[in-house]
Write an enzyme that holds these catalytic residues in place. Structure first.
Site, short mmCIF file in Angstrom:
data_model
loop_
_atom_site.label_atom_id
_atom_site.label_comp_id
_atom_site.label_asym_id
_atom_site.label_seq_id
_atom_site.Cartn_x
_atom_site.Cartn_y
_atom_site.Cartn_z
N HIS A 37 -5.42 -1.60 -8.13
CA HIS A 37 -4.50 -0.91 -7.22
C HIS A 37 -3.05 -1.09 -7.70
O HIS A 37 -2.26 -0.14 -7.72
CB HIS A 37 -4.57 -1.51 -5.81
N GLN A 154 -14.15 11.41 -6.88
CA GLN A 154 -13.16 11.51 -5.80
C GLN A 154 -11.89 12.21 -6.30
O GLN A 154 -11.32 13.06 -5.61
CB GLN A 154 -12.81 10.12 -5.29
N SER A 186 -12.67 -3.93 -8.26
CA SER A 186 -13.01 -3.22 -7.03
C SER A 186 -12.85 -4.18 -5.86
O SER A 186 -13.14 -5.38 -6.00
CB SER A 186 -14.46 -2.74 -7.10
N ARG A 188 -14.70 -4.35 -3.49
CA ARG A 188 -16.05 -4.82 -3.15
C ARG A 188 -16.46 -6.03 -3.98
O ARG A 188 -17.37 -6.76 -3.59
CB ARG A 188 -17.07 -3.70 -3.36
P1 AMP Z 1 -9.53 2.12 -2.63
O1 AMP Z 1 -8.69 1.09 -1.96
O2 AMP Z 1 -10.81 1.61 -3.15
O3 AMP Z 1 -9.65 3.39 -1.81
O4 AMP Z 1 -8.72 2.54 -3.94
C1 AMP Z 1 -7.41 3.04 -3.86
C2 AMP Z 1 -7.07 3.68 -5.18
O5 AMP Z 1 -7.15 2.70 -6.22
C3 AMP Z 1 -8.05 4.80 -5.56
O6 AMP Z 1 -7.32 5.87 -6.12
C4 AMP Z 1 -8.94 4.12 -6.58
O7 AMP Z 1 -9.52 5.03 -7.50
C5 AMP Z 1 -7.96 3.18 -7.27
N1 AMP Z 1 -8.67 2.09 -7.92
C6 AMP Z 1 -9.66 1.32 -7.41
N2 AMP Z 1 -10.11 0.44 -8.33
C7 AMP Z 1 -9.40 0.66 -9.46
C8 AMP Z 1 -9.39 0.09 -10.76
N3 AMP Z 1 -10.23 -0.90 -11.10
N4 AMP Z 1 -8.52 0.57 -11.68
C9 AMP Z 1 -7.65 1.57 -11.34
N5 AMP Z 1 -7.62 2.16 -10.13
C10 AMP Z 1 -8.47 1.72 -9.20
#
Ligand code: AMP
Length: 279
Positions: A37, A154, A186, A188
């Site tokens: 993020h 997405q 992630s 998760r």
């Molecule tokens: P989320 O909080 O999972 O909804 O992710 C928020 C944003 O961060 C989304 O645009 C994701 O694609 C991006 N994101 C999540 N994990 C990663 C990662 N490992 N590298 C780059 N961007 C990420």
């Protein structure tokens, strides 16, 4: 650093930037922030005069209620991490703010994107994503919005929505950040034990094998080899598909210049996704 919970307070904080014709960037997140993020936040900070980071766990994109309830919440730490960046305004809205009573959203036709991969295995997920992104974009009204390639499909869905909606915000794709062993970062991952993190490396290892095998085999052959390789590990595969990353159709006999392998798998109860261009 400032946090805002309403559209009105956020807008008044952005007014000065708008008055000076400044560029506003937007990074929507569901919190439990990690370096992935933060790489989006960093890119947005480099490119914009002000950056809004939203933290909102959107219930409408979870097709599995338990997944929603178990989604990590680390707000205090998130705010601490974001305090390292200048120019940041953190938007932490309530559901009433994101989904007002006069919300006029109508589901859009996502076509093929809703039929394969995440669309197939998480019915309703992308409509939930489009709904929340559309509403957040209306609230923030940014010039640029940053999304990770980690969520490859997405990103395609959001681009499609943006075109169909005539939205003026420029969608900026950002590279996937991995830890030193290759595991894609992630939120998760917080639910994985150290052993499970090692087990989960099979995803990255499989993606690397695919890039190697693609030189000698058709996509269809590589897919089967990759599934066999993956199934020797400890994770439970949900899907492994090699697709054309523009049209989201499965590749069979021929590779295209935009081949992407997408994997979704369960490590215990935790669902992980990852992808890689097969160049
Ligand atoms: P989320 O909080 O999972 O909804 O992710 C928020 C944003 O961060 C989304 O645009 C994701 O694609 C991006 N994101 C999540 N994990 C990663 C990662 N490992 N590298 C780059 N961007 C990420």
């Amino acid at each position: 650093m400032f946090t805002y919970s309403t559209r009105v307070s956020l807008e008044s904080a952005l007014q000065e930037v708008r008055n000076q014709n400044g560029t506003i960037g937007f990074v929507p997140t569901m919190g439990a922030l990690h370096e992935g993020h933060l790489s989006l936040v960093q890119k947005a900070s480099n490119e914009c005069d002000a950056v809004v980071v939203s933290i909102y766990v959107n219930p409408t994109q979870f097709n599995n209620q338990e997944d929603f309830l178990k989604y990590p919440n680390t707000l205090e730490k998130d705010l601490e991490l974001l305090s390292e960046f200048p120019k940041i305004k953190v938007f932490v809205p309530s559901s009433d703010e994101v989904y007002p009573k006069d919300d006029s959203y109508e589901p859009i036709d996502l076509g093929q994107l809703d039929l394969i991969l995440e669309g197939k295995y998480r019915p309703g997920h992308f409509q939930g994503v489009v709904h929340v992104v559309r509403n957040l974009l209306q609230i923030v009204n940014p010039h640029l919005a940053y999304f990770g390639l980690k969520d490859f499909q997405q990103l395609a869905v959001i681009r499609k929505f943006s075109i169909l909606n005539g939205d003026e915000t420029q969608i900026i794709p950002c590279e996937t950040l991995r830890d030193s062993s290759g595991l894609a970062l992630s939120s998760r991952n917080l639910r994985l034990s150290e052993k499970e993190k090692v087990d989960s490396l099979i995803i990255y290892q499989t993606l690397l094998k695919i890039k190697e095998w693609r030189l000698l085999h058709s996509p269809e052959e590589v897919k089967q080899m990759a599934i066999d390789f993956f199934n020797d590990g400890a994770l439970k595969l949900e899907y492994l598909e090699i697709i054309d990353g523009t049209h989201f159709v499965t590749l069979k006999d021929q590779w295209t210049t935009n081949g992407v392998c997408c994997i979704a798998a369960y490590c215990g109860e935790v669902r992980l996704i990852d992808n890689m261009y097969c160049e």
